[in-house]
Design a protein around this motif. Structure first.
Motif, short mmCIF file in Angstrom:
data_model
loop_
_atom_site.label_atom_id
_atom_site.label_comp_id
_atom_site.label_asym_id
_atom_site.label_seq_id
_atom_site.Cartn_x
_atom_site.Cartn_y
_atom_site.Cartn_z
N PHE A 73 0.86 -1.02 -0.11
CA PHE A 73 0.13 0.04 -0.14
C PHE A 73 1.01 1.26 0.01
O PHE A 73 2.00 1.28 0.29
N SER A 74 0.35 2.38 -0.25
CA SER A 74 0.90 3.53 -0.18
C SER A 74 -0.16 4.77 -0.25
O SER A 74 -1.34 4.55 -0.87
N TYR A 75 0.40 5.99 0.26
CA TYR A 75 -0.37 7.11 -0.07
C TYR A 75 0.43 8.52 0.24
O TYR A 75 1.42 8.40 0.60
N ASP A 76 -0.28 9.40 -0.29
CA ASP A 76 0.38 10.54 -0.31
C ASP A 76 -0.49 11.67 -0.19
O ASP A 76 -1.76 11.68 -0.39
N VAL A 77 -0.08 12.74 0.78
CA VAL A 77 -0.80 13.89 1.24
C VAL A 77 -0.14 14.93 0.59
O VAL A 77 0.93 15.26 1.38
N HIS A 78 -0.73 15.96 0.13
CA HIS A 78 -0.25 17.43 0.04
C HIS A 78 -1.48 18.37 0.04
O HIS A 78 -2.14 18.77 -0.95
N ASP A 79 -1.58 18.86 1.19
CA ASP A 79 -2.37 19.91 1.45
C ASP A 79 -1.96 21.36 1.53
O ASP A 79 -1.28 21.52 2.68
N SER A 80 -2.11 22.08 0.56
CA SER A 80 -1.47 23.56 0.65
C SER A 80 -2.10 24.15 1.52
O SER A 80 -1.36 25.23 2.17
N SER A 81 -3.42 24.36 1.95
CA SER A 81 -4.18 25.10 2.72
C SER A 81 -3.72 24.99 4.20
O SER A 81 -3.47 25.93 4.96
N THR A 82 -3.18 23.70 4.73
CA THR A 82 -2.83 23.53 6.10
C THR A 82 -1.34 23.28 6.25
O THR A 82 -0.58 23.14 7.16
N GLY A 83 -0.52 22.87 4.96
CA GLY A 83 0.80 22.61 4.95
C GLY A 83 1.20 21.35 5.22
O GLY A 83 2.36 20.99 5.54
N ASP A 84 0.28 20.32 5.23
CA ASP A 84 0.37 18.87 5.67
C ASP A 84 0.77 18.53 4.50
O ASP A 84 0.27 18.17 3.45
N VAL A 85 1.99 17.69 4.53
CA VAL A 85 2.87 17.07 3.55
C VAL A 85 3.46 15.88 4.03
O VAL A 85 4.21 15.78 4.88
N LYS A 86 2.81 14.67 3.44
CA LYS A 86 3.39 13.32 4.18
C LYS A 86 3.08 12.23 3.09
O LYS A 86 2.22 12.29 2.29
N ASN A 87 3.77 11.30 3.13
CA ASN A 87 3.68 10.05 2.46
C ASN A 87 4.15 8.78 3.13
O ASN A 87 4.91 8.93 3.82
N GLN A 88 3.48 7.72 2.67
CA GLN A 88 4.18 6.54 3.24
C GLN A 88 3.78 5.25 2.03
O GLN A 88 2.82 5.39 1.19
N GLN A 89 4.77 4.56 2.08
CA GLN A 89 4.49 3.36 1.27
C GLN A 89 5.00 1.93 2.06
O GLN A 89 6.08 2.02 2.81
N GLU A 90 4.53 0.80 1.90
CA GLU A 90 4.96 -0.40 2.63
C GLU A 90 4.50 -1.76 1.75
O GLU A 90 3.39 -1.62 1.21
N THR A 91 5.38 -2.64 1.90
CA THR A 91 5.10 -4.03 1.42
C THR A 91 5.45 -5.16 2.01
O THR A 91 6.20 -4.91 2.92
N ARG A 92 4.73 -6.27 2.03
CA ARG A 92 4.94 -7.20 2.85
C ARG A 92 4.91 -8.51 1.93
O ARG A 92 4.11 -8.62 1.21
N SER A 93 5.97 -9.31 2.33
CA SER A 93 6.02 -10.84 1.63
C SER A 93 6.52 -11.53 2.64
O SER A 93 7.52 -11.75 3.05
N GLY A 94 5.25 -12.32 3.08
CA GLY A 94 5.78 -13.27 3.97
C GLY A 94 5.92 -12.88 5.60
O GLY A 94 5.28 -11.98 6.08
N ASP A 95 7.26 -12.92 6.20
CA ASP A 95 7.47 -12.14 7.36
C ASP A 95 8.36 -11.21 7.12
O ASP A 95 8.71 -10.63 8.13
#
Length: 193
Positions: A73-95
């Motif tokens: 999964f992954s997501y991106d946030v770029h909110d210019s009105s509040t200045g909230d800029v963040k993102n994350q990505q993660e993958t899992r395969s077994g353990d």
């Protein structure tokens, strides 16, 4: 305490207002004849017969076990009105889990965290920072020194307390020390000219 008492009183009033008197043997009320055997009106069938059924919970068996779970999964946030800029990505395969996230911190730098987790090495994270931290400089407050006293303050002498002999356990508890209020400073009228 008061809220609990209020709740009890309101509950009692609701119960009394919804109460119905059903005449029984030896009880004579206006409109009800006194009979040896009570007479109850017939109740109609329920309007919704499905509601009268009792629900029986089924016992669920164990969920199926996936020996090799996988997701991404992954997501991106770029909110210019509040200045909230963040993102994350993660993958899992077994353990084995690999991922990263980034965010803009309060000092204006960007924090980037790259992490991995597996049964052999555990959880490991590496943190990077991008940009230069901007330090806010607090303004220096000007403090005015108090005016010097032209005369020495007056000090009152308090009488000394008499010495008390210590009391042991056989004579009762020891006396606590006596505390006196602090003296307020005495100001000369010349200091305010």
């Amino acid at each position: 305490m008061a809220q609990t008492l209020l709740l009890v009183v309101v509950s009692a009033l609701v119960a009394v207002s919804n109460a119905v008197v059903v005449p029984g043997p030896g009880l004579a009320l206006p409109g009800y004849p006194s009979l040896a055997a009570p007479v109850y009106p017939k109740l109609a069938a329920p309007i919704y017969p499905g509601l009268a059924k009792v629900a029986v919970a089924k016992v669920a068996g164990p969920e199926p076990y996936d020996p090799n779970p996988q997701y991404s999964f992954s997501y991106d946030v770029h909110d210019s009105s509040t200045g909230d800029v963040k993102n994350q990505q993660e993958t899992r395969s077994g353990d084995v889990v690999q991922g990263s996230y980034s965010l803009i911190e309060a000092d204006g730098t960007r924090r980037i965290v790259e992490y991995t987790a597996d049964p052999v090495h555990g959880f490991n994270a590496v943190v990077h920072r991008e940009g230069v931290a901007v330090k806010a400089v607090a303004p220096v407050a000007k403090v005015l020194a108090p005016a010097p006293l032209l005369h020495a303050p007056l000090v009152a002498k308090l009488p000394a307390l008499p010495a008390l002999a210590p009391l042991g356990p056989a004579y009762g508890p020891a006396l606590a020390p006596a505390y006196r209020p602090a003296l307020a400073p005495a100001y000369s009228p010349l200091a305010y000219h």
